[in-house]
Structures are given as structure tokens and as C-alpha cells.
Design a protein around this motif. Sequence first.
Motif, PDB file in Angstrom:
ATOM      1  N   ALA A  27       0.937  -1.209  -0.096  1.00  0.00           N
ATOM      2  CA  ALA A  27      -0.112   0.006   0.150  1.00  0.00           C
ATOM      3  C   ALA A  27       0.905   1.322   0.014  1.00  0.00           C
ATOM      4  N   PHE A  28       1.904   1.470   0.932  1.00  0.00           N
ATOM      5  CA  PHE A  28       2.719   2.477   0.844  1.00  0.00           C
ATOM      6  C   PHE A  28       3.329   2.518  -0.427  1.00  0.00           C
ATOM      7  N   VAL A  29       3.984   1.696  -1.143  1.00  0.00           N
ATOM      8  CA  VAL A  29       4.696   1.921  -2.165  1.00  0.00           C
ATOM      9  C   VAL A  29       3.704   2.138  -3.433  1.00  0.00           C
ATOM     10  N   PHE A  30       2.888   1.514  -3.525  1.00  0.00           N
ATOM     11  CA  PHE A  30       1.759   1.834  -4.649  1.00  0.00           C
ATOM     12  C   PHE A  30       1.114   3.053  -4.394  1.00  0.00           C
ATOM     13  N   ILE A  31       0.861   3.556  -3.303  1.00  0.00           N
ATOM     14  CA  ILE A  31       0.094   4.922  -3.123  1.00  0.00           C
ATOM     15  C   ILE A  31       1.178   5.888  -3.321  1.00  0.00           C
ATOM     16  N   SER A  32       2.398   5.708  -2.965  1.00  0.00           N
ATOM     17  CA  SER A  32       3.506   6.730  -2.941  1.00  0.00           C
ATOM     18  C   SER A  32       3.769   6.927  -4.340  1.00  0.00           C
ATOM     19  N   ALA A  33       4.003   5.867  -4.946  1.00  0.00           N
ATOM     20  CA  ALA A  33       4.109   5.876  -6.343  1.00  0.00           C
ATOM     21  C   ALA A  33       3.041   6.589  -7.416  1.00  0.00           C
ATOM     22  N   GLY A  34       1.879   6.027  -6.953  1.00  0.00           N
ATOM     23  CA  GLY A  34       0.530   6.741  -7.588  1.00  0.00           C
ATOM     24  C   GLY A  34       0.586   8.224  -7.377  1.00  0.00           C
ATOM     25  N   LEU A  35       0.652   8.853  -6.366  1.00  0.00           N
ATOM     26  CA  LEU A  35       0.637  10.182  -5.972  1.00  0.00           C
ATOM     27  C   LEU A  35       1.876  11.067  -6.672  1.00  0.00           C
ATOM     28  N   TYR A  36       3.131  10.364  -6.527  1.00  0.00           N
ATOM     29  CA  TYR A  36       4.254  10.878  -7.160  1.00  0.00           C
ATOM     30  C   TYR A  36       3.913  11.107  -8.856  1.00  0.00           C
ATOM     31  N   LYS A  37       3.266  10.096  -9.344  1.00  0.00           N
ATOM     32  CA  LYS A  37       3.252  10.103 -10.892  1.00  0.00           C
ATOM     33  C   LYS A  37       1.890  11.029 -11.199  1.00  0.00           C
ATOM     34  N   ARG A  61      -0.718   9.660 -16.277  1.00  0.00           N
ATOM     35  CA  ARG A  61      -1.584   9.788 -15.205  1.00  0.00           C
ATOM     36  C   ARG A  61      -2.491   8.569 -14.998  1.00  0.00           C
ATOM     37  N   SER A  62      -2.987   8.059 -15.784  1.00  0.00           N
ATOM     38  CA  SER A  62      -3.574   6.658 -15.868  1.00  0.00           C
ATOM     39  C   SER A  62      -2.832   5.594 -15.010  1.00  0.00           C
ATOM     40  N   ILE A  63      -1.541   5.524 -15.362  1.00  0.00           N
ATOM     41  CA  ILE A  63      -0.899   4.464 -14.370  1.00  0.00           C
ATOM     42  C   ILE A  63      -0.847   5.079 -13.001  1.00  0.00           C
ATOM     43  N   ALA A  64      -0.753   6.120 -12.747  1.00  0.00           N
ATOM     44  CA  ALA A  64      -0.780   6.851 -11.408  1.00  0.00           C
ATOM     45  C   ALA A  64      -2.289   6.247 -10.747  1.00  0.00           C
ATOM     46  N   LEU A  65      -3.037   6.524 -11.466  1.00  0.00           N
ATOM     47  CA  LEU A  65      -4.600   6.000 -10.693  1.00  0.00           C
ATOM     48  C   LEU A  65      -4.708   4.614 -10.408  1.00  0.00           C
ATOM     49  N   VAL A  66      -3.964   3.902 -11.200  1.00  0.00           N
ATOM     50  CA  VAL A  66      -4.012   2.546 -11.316  1.00  0.00           C
ATOM     51  C   VAL A  66      -3.188   2.020 -10.030  1.00  0.00           C
ATOM     52  N   ASP A  67      -1.952   2.676  -9.943  1.00  0.00           N
ATOM     53  CA  ASP A  67      -0.936   2.635  -8.850  1.00  0.00           C
ATOM     54  C   ASP A  67      -1.891   2.930  -7.286  1.00  0.00           C
ATOM     55  N   LEU A  68      -2.405   3.733  -7.487  1.00  0.00           N
ATOM     56  CA  LEU A  68      -3.410   4.486  -6.302  1.00  0.00           C
ATOM     57  C   LEU A  68      -4.570   3.481  -6.040  1.00  0.00           C
ATOM     58  N   ALA A  69      -5.242   3.064  -7.071  1.00  0.00           N
ATOM     59  CA  ALA A  69      -6.343   2.065  -6.461  1.00  0.00           C
ATOM     60  C   ALA A  69      -5.623   0.762  -6.024  1.00  0.00           C
ATOM     61  N   GLY A  70      -4.750   0.189  -6.673  1.00  0.00           N
ATOM     62  CA  GLY A  70      -4.076  -0.980  -5.911  1.00  0.00           C
ATOM     63  C   GLY A  70      -3.640  -0.674  -4.657  1.00  0.00           C
ATOM     64  N   GLY A  71      -2.800   0.215  -4.379  1.00  0.00           N
ATOM     65  CA  GLY A  71      -2.377   0.545  -2.940  1.00  0.00           C
ATOM     66  C   GLY A  71      -3.637   0.509  -1.966  1.00  0.00           C
ATOM     67  N   ILE A  72      -4.644   1.365  -2.263  1.00  0.00           N
ATOM     68  CA  ILE A  72      -5.940   1.381  -1.340  1.00  0.00           C
ATOM     69  C   ILE A  72      -6.406   0.153  -1.217  1.00  0.00           C
ATOM     70  N   GLY A  73      -6.557  -0.426  -2.645  1.00  0.00           N
ATOM     71  CA  GLY A  73      -7.372  -1.794  -2.494  1.00  0.00           C
ATOM     72  C   GLY A  73      -6.658  -2.887  -1.901  1.00  0.00           C
ATOM     73  N   ILE A  74      -5.373  -2.867  -1.613  1.00  0.00           N
ATOM     74  CA  ILE A  74      -4.708  -4.030  -0.974  1.00  0.00           C
ATOM     75  C   ILE A  74      -4.938  -3.759   0.446  1.00  0.00           C
ATOM     76  N   LEU A  75      -5.225  -2.820   0.862  1.00  0.00           N
ATOM     77  CA  LEU A  75      -5.200  -2.655   2.121  1.00  0.00           C
ATOM     78  C   LEU A  75      -6.524  -2.070   2.890  1.00  0.00           C
ATOM     79  N   LEU A  76      -7.339  -1.167   2.416  1.00  0.00           N
ATOM     80  CA  LEU A  76      -8.309  -0.511   2.925  1.00  0.00           C
ATOM     81  C   LEU A  76      -9.587  -1.675   3.029  1.00  0.00           C
ATOM     82  N   PRO A  77      -9.897  -2.443   2.360  1.00  0.00           N
ATOM     83  CA  PRO A  77     -11.003  -3.388   2.443  1.00  0.00           C
ATOM     84  C   PRO A  77     -10.495  -4.552   3.707  1.00  0.00           C
ATOM     85  N   ALA A  78      -9.544  -4.931   3.871  1.00  0.00           N
ATOM     86  CA  ALA A  78      -8.939  -5.880   4.739  1.00  0.00           C
ATOM     87  C   ALA A  78      -9.049  -5.170   6.101  1.00  0.00           C
TER      88      ALA A  78
END
Length: 142
Positions: A27-37, A61-78
Amino acid sequence: MSTTILETATPGRALRAGLWAAQILLAFVFISAGLYKLLTPIPQLAAAMPWTGQHSETFVRSIALVDLAGGIGILLPALTRILPRLTVLAALGCSVLQVFALIFHLSRGEAEVTPLNVVLLALSLFVLWGRNSKAPIRPRQL
């Protein structure tokens, strides 16, 4: 006459801790990468990641949104136990994303950046396996 007690195997503490650690790290890596991009101007981003200057801003920017969705999705629902199955789907999505990232970078001759993709792929597959079959998160009872 003997009585057999059937016990359901519960995942060990180490496995559960490892899964949570992997989820938090991913989550940290994907959210950070997404926000950076997403938030960094393309010329500045291209200095750090040359491929971003060679593709459209919409693609980056689309890749950034995919990164953000992955980072949020891998942690928040759990964490919330609201639709925790989405964590498994996010882990699958992150795994697919890393396979495509590996192919993309290797096709561009950027093998030096692929070790991160391999690590992220391994962690994503671990979460996918663990949360799908070994230590699934039970949904919250309302």
C-alpha cells in the motif's frame, strides 16, 4: 469406537503478520508511486523516470490512478473488513500490473529497474495467495 475431531486449520500468527506487513508495504509503495506520478509535473517526473517523458501525460496519469487504486485496494478493504474480497482482487491487479511493468521495462532495455518490479510482484502474489486461501479476512457482520 473412536471419535475423530475435525479441526479447521487456522493460519499461524507469523503468516498473518507477514500478510499484514506485505499489505502495508505494498500500500505504501503503490500509493506513494501513484501520488508521485499524479502530482509531479511531467518534465520533473521524466528526469527521474525517463519513460514518463516519452509517453502521453494521459498514459502516465492513468498509470498513477491504477497505482493508487491498487495501493488503497490491497489494504483498506481488509482493514475495514468491508468487502475484504476486494483485497484479493487488488492483489491480483497489482500482480498483473507488475508483470506488464516487467515486460514494458525489459522491452525498453531498462533491466536495471526491474528488481523492484520483481519484489512487488512476489509480495502481491503472496498477498493474493494468503488472503485468497490461507488467511482470508472475514467480512464485518452488520
